[in-house]
Scaffold this motif. Structure first.
Motif, PDB file in Angstrom:
ATOM      1  N   TYR A  47       0.846  -1.203   0.000  1.00 24.02           N
ATOM      2  CA  TYR A  47       0.000   0.000   0.000  1.00 24.02           C
ATOM      3  C   TYR A  47       0.878   1.248   0.000  1.00 24.02           C
ATOM      4  N   PHE A  48       1.860   1.275   0.904  1.00 21.77           N
ATOM      5  CA  PHE A  48       2.733   2.450   0.995  1.00 21.77           C
ATOM      6  C   PHE A  48       3.531   2.656  -0.288  1.00 21.77           C
ATOM      7  N   ALA A  49       4.001   1.578  -0.909  1.00 24.42           N
ATOM      8  CA  ALA A  49       4.749   1.690  -2.166  1.00 24.42           C
ATOM      9  C   ALA A  49       3.848   2.238  -3.273  1.00 24.42           C
ATOM     10  N   GLU A  50       2.624   1.703  -3.370  1.00 26.07           N
ATOM     11  CA  GLU A  50       1.694   2.161  -4.402  1.00 26.07           C
ATOM     12  C   GLU A  50       1.309   3.616  -4.227  1.00 26.07           C
ATOM     13  N   HIS A  51       1.225   4.083  -2.980  1.00 28.07           N
ATOM     14  CA  HIS A  51       0.838   5.470  -2.706  1.00 28.07           C
ATOM     15  C   HIS A  51       2.042   6.396  -2.548  1.00 28.07           C
ATOM     16  N   LEU A 116       6.932  10.235  -0.756  1.00 27.99           N
ATOM     17  CA  LEU A 116       8.229   9.696  -1.159  1.00 27.99           C
ATOM     18  C   LEU A 116       8.717  10.218  -2.499  1.00 27.99           C
ATOM     19  N   GLN A 117       7.833  10.733  -3.357  1.00 24.84           N
ATOM     20  CA  GLN A 117       8.268  11.331  -4.623  1.00 24.84           C
ATOM     21  C   GLN A 117       8.747  12.760  -4.415  1.00 24.84           C
ATOM     22  N   VAL A 123      -0.255  15.164   3.900  1.00 23.75           N
ATOM     23  CA  VAL A 123      -1.461  14.693   4.583  1.00 23.75           C
ATOM     24  C   VAL A 123      -1.741  13.283   4.049  1.00 23.75           C
ATOM     25  N   PRO A 124      -2.019  12.332   4.925  1.00 23.96           N
ATOM     26  CA  PRO A 124      -2.263  10.967   4.457  1.00 23.96           C
ATOM     27  C   PRO A 124      -3.631  10.829   3.797  1.00 23.96           C
ATOM     28  N   PRO A 125      -3.824   9.761   3.016  1.00 26.45           N
ATOM     29  CA  PRO A 125      -5.167   9.489   2.487  1.00 26.45           C
ATOM     30  C   PRO A 125      -6.165   9.372   3.641  1.00 26.45           C
TER      31      PRO A 125
END
Length: 149
Positions: A47-51, A116-117, A123-125
């Motif tokens: 999830y974290f990698a995808e987001h 990360l980009q 702010v998180p989802p």
């Protein structure tokens, strides 16, 4: 809501030359417990990698009260001790207990979410902010408010 808890056995690799658990092992178990909570709530490493999102720590404070020895069982709890209004900043307190319930250590972390980009705080989802808001609260919980400059 009860604290999120995981139980572990202190390993040989966790020991120091004094025959008790080394200082950094306490923080390793705390971090693992935090990530297990998130994973069980649906926020896996995938999830974290995808987001393109990840947790970042600003402060980590460990207080040692009792020795933990090789093969001893420990229970690590995670409770939210603070959140800001949009869920972008948080404080979590981990309590590490021996089998008899005696507190061996506490680990307090202050953190936030990192894009990360862009390599900037973010702010998180909404679903992640909700998971943090719905987590067990430590008795010392206080809202995190922005300090005036």
């Amino acid at each position: 809501m009860p604290a999120y808890e995981k139980t572990y056995t202190a390993l040989w690799a966790d020991m120091d030359p004094n025959g008790h658990m080394r200082h950094s092992a306490y923080t390793d178990y705390a971090a693992h417990t935090r990530l297990e909570y998130l994973s069980e709530a649906g926020f896996t490493m995938q999830y974290f990698a995808e987001h393109q999102l990840g947790p970042i720590l600003f402060r980590e404070d460990t207080r040692f009260m009792r020795e933990v020895r090789l093969g001893e069982s420990i229970t690590v709890s995670s409770e939210v001790a603070g959140l800001n209004a949009d869920g972008s900043r948080w404080r979590i307190i981990h309590t590490i207990r021996k089998p008899d319930g005696v507190v061996a250590a506490t680990v307090t972390v202050d953190g936030a979410w990192l894009d990360l980009q862009r390599r900037k705080l973010t702010v998180p989802p909404a679903e992640l902010a909700a998971a943090m808001a719905n987590a067990a609260r430590h008795e010392s919980y206080q809202d995190i408010v922005k300090e005036a400059k």
